[in-house]
Design a protein around this motif. Structure first.
Motif, PDB file in Angstrom:
ATOM      1  N   LYS A  15       8.840  -2.961 -10.792  1.00 42.07           N
ATOM      2  CA  LYS A  15       9.086  -3.031  -9.607  1.00 42.07           C
ATOM      3  C   LYS A  15      10.768  -3.302  -9.316  1.00 42.07           C
ATOM      4  O   LYS A  15      11.439  -2.989  -8.445  1.00 42.07           O
ATOM      5  CB  LYS A  15       8.685  -4.428  -9.088  1.00 42.07           C
ATOM      6  N   ARG A  67       0.748  -1.219  -0.068  1.00 40.94           N
ATOM      7  CA  ARG A  67       0.111   0.095   0.104  1.00 40.94           C
ATOM      8  C   ARG A  67       0.813   1.284  -0.018  1.00 40.94           C
ATOM      9  O   ARG A  67       0.491   2.369   0.554  1.00 40.94           O
ATOM     10  CB  ARG A  67      -0.851   0.211   0.997  1.00 40.94           C
ATOM     11  N   VAL A  83       1.654   5.959  -8.461  1.00 44.91           N
ATOM     12  CA  VAL A  83       1.161   4.474  -8.799  1.00 44.91           C
ATOM     13  C   VAL A  83       1.337   3.625  -7.340  1.00 44.91           C
ATOM     14  O   VAL A  83       2.407   3.733  -7.041  1.00 44.91           O
ATOM     15  CB  VAL A  83       1.705   3.797 -10.047  1.00 44.91           C
ATOM     16  N   GLU A  84       0.590   2.803  -7.210  1.00 43.64           N
ATOM     17  CA  GLU A  84       0.754   1.802  -5.928  1.00 43.64           C
ATOM     18  C   GLU A  84       1.895   0.747  -6.496  1.00 43.64           C
ATOM     19  O   GLU A  84       1.673   0.226  -7.289  1.00 43.64           O
ATOM     20  CB  GLU A  84      -0.411   1.041  -5.495  1.00 43.64           C
ATOM     21  N   HIS A 116       2.843  -2.074  -5.683  1.00 45.26           N
ATOM     22  CA  HIS A 116       2.456  -3.528  -5.902  1.00 45.26           C
ATOM     23  C   HIS A 116       1.875  -3.820  -7.117  1.00 45.26           C
ATOM     24  O   HIS A 116       2.026  -4.780  -7.514  1.00 45.26           O
ATOM     25  CB  HIS A 116       1.925  -4.260  -4.731  1.00 45.26           C
ATOM     26  N   SER A 117       1.380  -2.607  -7.694  1.00 47.39           N
ATOM     27  CA  SER A 117       0.592  -2.814  -9.049  1.00 47.39           C
ATOM     28  C   SER A 117       1.450  -2.718 -10.325  1.00 47.39           C
ATOM     29  O   SER A 117       1.177  -2.955 -11.280  1.00 47.39           O
ATOM     30  CB  SER A 117      -0.709  -1.994  -8.953  1.00 47.39           C
ATOM     31  N   LEU A 118       2.782  -2.400 -10.061  1.00 41.74           N
ATOM     32  CA  LEU A 118       3.821  -1.949 -11.101  1.00 41.74           C
ATOM     33  C   LEU A 118       3.999  -3.558 -11.644  1.00 41.74           C
ATOM     34  O   LEU A 118       4.027  -4.652 -10.930  1.00 41.74           O
ATOM     35  CB  LEU A 118       4.713  -1.418 -10.493  1.00 41.74           C
ATOM     36  N   THR A 119       4.668  -3.606 -12.986  1.00 49.27           N
ATOM     37  CA  THR A 119       4.836  -4.934 -13.588  1.00 49.27           C
ATOM     38  C   THR A 119       6.125  -5.342 -12.836  1.00 49.27           C
ATOM     39  O   THR A 119       6.858  -4.586 -12.225  1.00 49.27           O
ATOM     40  CB  THR A 119       5.155  -4.916 -14.975  1.00 49.27           C
ATOM     41  N   THR A 158       2.826   3.978  -2.602  1.00 46.49           N
ATOM     42  CA  THR A 158       3.062   4.403  -3.958  1.00 46.49           C
ATOM     43  C   THR A 158       4.478   4.228  -4.313  1.00 46.49           C
ATOM     44  O   THR A 158       5.299   4.258  -3.317  1.00 46.49           O
ATOM     45  CB  THR A 158       2.632   5.814  -4.245  1.00 46.49           C
TER      46      THR A 158
END
Ligand SMILES: Nc1ncnc2c1ncn2[C@@H]1O[C@H](COP(=O)(O)OP(=O)(O)OP(=O)(O)O)[C@@H](O)[C@H]1O
Ligand SMILES: [Mg+2]
Length: 243
Positions: A143, A93, A133-134, A136-139, A95
Motif C-alpha cells: 500500500k 474498491r 488487485v484491489e 485495500h487488499s494489498l499488504t 484496483t
C-alpha cells in the motif's frame, strides 16, 4: 542555479502549539534530501505545509520561482509537487491501477492515455503484476508503494515521501531504495522523511534534521551523523559509536 524549493522562515501553529518554527531550507533540483528527527519534530507537518494541506502561519514557500505557500493542494500538485501520506488511505474498491490513474488524470485527459501512464508508473514501482488487485487488499508495505505510484503518476518535479520504508524488513529496503534512485535519475527531486537510518545514509545526498519544529542541522549524511547536537537529540550515542 536557483533552488527548486525555497522555504523561508516557515512557521506552522496549531493553536498554542508551534509545530514548525522558523524553518529556512533550500532544495536544489536533482537532490535527494533526507528529513529526519524524533517523533513529533514536525516533519509531516512541514510536508503538509509544502503540499498545500496546511496553511502556514508565517513565512514563504517558493517552488520553481513561484510562491506556493497557502495555495490549495490541487494547485501545488499541478505546479509539480506530489506527496505521499504517512498513514495510507487507499481508495475503497479501486484496483491498484485505478488508484494510480487518479494521479495520472492530472496530466492526461483521456482514460486510455491515463491508463497507459499509470501502467508505466506501476512498472517503475515494480508493481505491474498487481495492477488488477484491489488496493485495500494489498499488504501495508505494498500500500505504501502504491502511495508512491499514485504520487508519481501526477508527474511531479518534487516528490515528498513520508516514511515509505516503515515496516519493510531489512531485506526489502534495498529494492525500494533502487526504485527511488531510479525516480530521481529520471529527473525528480526527492525530499523524504525516514526513521530507518541505514536507508537515509545510503540514499540521501543531504540530510536535514528537525527537532521541536526547528532546523537543527543540515549537511551531508556523514556530517550530520557526527553532529553532537543531532546525536543528543535523535540518533543517540549508540548510533554514533556504531557509525
Ligand atoms: N492537525 C494537527 N492539529 C494539532 N496538532 C498537530 C496536528 N498535526 C500535528 N500536530 C502536532 O504537531 C507536532 C508535530 O507533528 P508531526 O506529525 O509533524 O511530527 P513528525 O515529525 O511527523 O512525527 P513522526 O516521526 O511521529 O511522524 C506534534 O506535536 C503533533 O502532535
Ligand atoms: Mg510524521
Amino acid at each position: 542555479m536557483s533552488a527548486l524549493l525555497q522555504l523561508r522562515n516557515v512557521e506552522k501553529r496549531f493553536g498554542g502549539l508551534q509545530a514548525v518554527k522558523d524553518v529556512t531550507l533550500d532544495v536544489e533540483p536533482g537532490e535527494i534530501v533526507g528529513l529526519i528527527g524524533p517523533n513529533g519534530a514536525g516533519k509531516t507537518t512541514l510536508f503538509s505545509c509544502i503540499a498545500g494541506f496546511h496553511r502556514i502561519t508565517k513565512g514563504s514557500i517558493v517552488f520553481d520561482g513561484r510562491e506556493i505557500g497557502n495555495r490549495p493542494a490541487f494547485e501545488v500538485c499541478r505546479a509539480g509537487v506530489a506527496r505521499t501520506f504517512q498513514v495510507v488511505k487507499p481508495f475503497a474498491r479501486m484496483t491498484a491501477l485505478q488508484s494510480v490513474m487518479v494521479g495520472s488524470f492530472l496530466r492526461h485527459r483521456d482514460a486510455a492515455s491515463a491508463r497507459r501512464a499509470a501502467l508505466d508508473v506501476l512498472a517503475r514501482l515494480r508493481m505491474e503484476h498487481l495492477a488488477d488487485v484491489e488496493a485495500h487488499s494489498l499488504t501495508l508495505v505494498l500500500k505504501k508503494r502504491l502511495e508512491v505510484a499514485r504520487a508519481l503518476a501526477t508527474e511531479p518535479r518534487l516528490l515528498l515521501l513520508d516514511e515509505v520504508m516503515a515496516g519493510l524488513s531489512p531485506g526489502e529496503v534495498p529494492e525500494l531504495l533502487d526504485v527511488i534512485r531510479a525516480i530521481n535519475a529520471g529527473g525528480v527531486t526527492v525530499l523524504f522523511v525516514e526513521h530507518i537510518m541505514a536507508a537515509v545514509m545510503n540514499i540521501a545526498h543531504r540530510v536535514v534534521v528537525l527537532h521541536g519544529g526547528e532546523l537543527l542541522a543540515d549537511g551531508t549524511p556523514a556530517e550530520v551523523s557526527r553532529d553532537p547536537q543531532v546525536i543528543a537529540a535523535y540518533l543517540g550515542e549508540e548510533y554514533a559509536a556504531g557509525a
